[in-house]
Design a protein around this motif. Sequence first.
Motif, short mmCIF file in Angstrom:
data_model
loop_
_atom_site.label_atom_id
_atom_site.label_comp_id
_atom_site.label_asym_id
_atom_site.label_seq_id
_atom_site.Cartn_x
_atom_site.Cartn_y
_atom_site.Cartn_z
N HIS A 37 0.84 -1.19 0.00
CA HIS A 37 0.00 0.00 0.00
C HIS A 37 0.88 1.24 0.00
O HIS A 37 2.06 1.21 0.37
CB HIS A 37 -0.98 0.00 1.18
CG HIS A 37 -0.32 0.11 2.52
ND1 HIS A 37 -1.01 0.34 3.68
CD2 HIS A 37 0.99 0.02 2.90
CE1 HIS A 37 -0.18 0.38 4.71
NE2 HIS A 37 1.03 0.19 4.26
N SER A 42 -2.17 11.67 -3.59
CA SER A 42 -2.33 11.34 -5.01
C SER A 42 -1.54 12.26 -5.92
O SER A 42 -1.30 11.94 -7.09
CB SER A 42 -3.82 11.39 -5.38
OG SER A 42 -4.35 12.68 -5.10
N ARG A 90 -4.10 3.80 -1.84
CA ARG A 90 -3.72 2.95 -2.96
C ARG A 90 -3.13 1.63 -2.48
O ARG A 90 -2.38 1.59 -1.50
CB ARG A 90 -2.72 3.67 -3.86
CG ARG A 90 -3.33 4.85 -4.58
CD ARG A 90 -2.32 5.60 -5.43
NE ARG A 90 -1.53 6.55 -4.65
CZ ARG A 90 -0.76 7.49 -5.19
NH1 ARG A 90 -0.67 7.59 -6.51
NH2 ARG A 90 -0.09 8.34 -4.43
N LYS A 92 -1.61 -2.41 -3.96
CA LYS A 92 -1.05 -3.19 -5.06
C LYS A 92 -0.86 -4.62 -4.58
O LYS A 92 -0.55 -4.86 -3.41
CB LYS A 92 0.29 -2.60 -5.51
CG LYS A 92 0.98 -3.37 -6.61
CD LYS A 92 2.29 -2.70 -7.04
CE LYS A 92 3.34 -2.81 -5.97
NZ LYS A 92 4.66 -2.31 -6.44
N PHE A 106 -3.36 -3.14 -9.46
CA PHE A 106 -3.49 -1.96 -8.62
C PHE A 106 -4.96 -1.61 -8.39
O PHE A 106 -5.81 -1.94 -9.21
CB PHE A 106 -2.78 -0.76 -9.28
CG PHE A 106 -1.32 -0.99 -9.57
CD1 PHE A 106 -0.35 -0.52 -8.70
CD2 PHE A 106 -0.93 -1.66 -10.72
CE1 PHE A 106 0.99 -0.72 -8.98
CE2 PHE A 106 0.41 -1.86 -11.00
CZ PHE A 106 1.38 -1.39 -10.13
N PHE A 108 -7.55 1.38 -5.73
CA PHE A 108 -7.58 2.45 -4.74
C PHE A 108 -9.00 2.64 -4.26
O PHE A 108 -9.96 2.18 -4.88
CB PHE A 108 -7.04 3.77 -5.31
CG PHE A 108 -7.88 4.34 -6.42
CD1 PHE A 108 -8.91 5.24 -6.13
CD2 PHE A 108 -7.65 3.99 -7.73
CE1 PHE A 108 -9.70 5.76 -7.14
CE2 PHE A 108 -8.44 4.51 -8.75
CZ PHE A 108 -9.46 5.39 -8.46
#
Length: 230
Positions: A37, A42, A90, A92, A106, A108
């Motif tokens: 994470h 952003s 976010r 992954k 990915f 979010f």
Amino acid sequence: METVFLKNHLLLIFLSIVGICFCDDELDGHTTYYVYHSLEPSTAKPVYEQRGIITYFSNRNEAIYTEDSPLSSMKIEKLKNLAAADDIYRVKISSKPNDPESSSAFSFTKACAVYESGLSDTLTIALDQSGLPVGIAISASPPYCTASVVSDIKLLNFNTSVNIVPLVNAPAPDTLTYIQRLEQEKAEKARGEQGDNRSFLSKYWMYIVPFLIFVFISGASSPEGQGGGR
């Protein structure tokens, strides 16, 4: 002699039971996926850190999430700042810890939802036929933000549920039947265009003859001398 035979028989039973257990362990294969994470805003490049691992037992379609360590106070503060700014959180997932950039997926969600849920979230992972992750979706529980101002919430570990969705190939279209149908329709159309070379009278005499008979009868039945007078 009977005692030796009995001991050997019991030994064989024991070895059989142990062998069955070993076989069950071998058949109980699993795959490990690594969850990362980013707690960066952003507007900045994400910096992914490992958050935990997912152990997936494909033979019983069960996935278990294990966290590496509780969130530090610094990471909690970063998440709180993301939530206060209405920013995103976010994540992954990768199946290769030594090369997390390859074969990664990915996703979010709203950071405020993750924060207000007390780190309760759900990860839904789509796998291809080889077991590689091709997609991931994250949602908090609940998946929406309720407070206009982020309040102080005790955060420590993620309470994560995992859903695994294996992807399967869709049935291939029956192109052979479709092509055969097109060829059949083409042949029938060709026969319809070339099979009847008769003249106009030969084709439609059954309509022309009744019409002529009707005209002849109508003319014969008319009274003579309709145009005469005294």
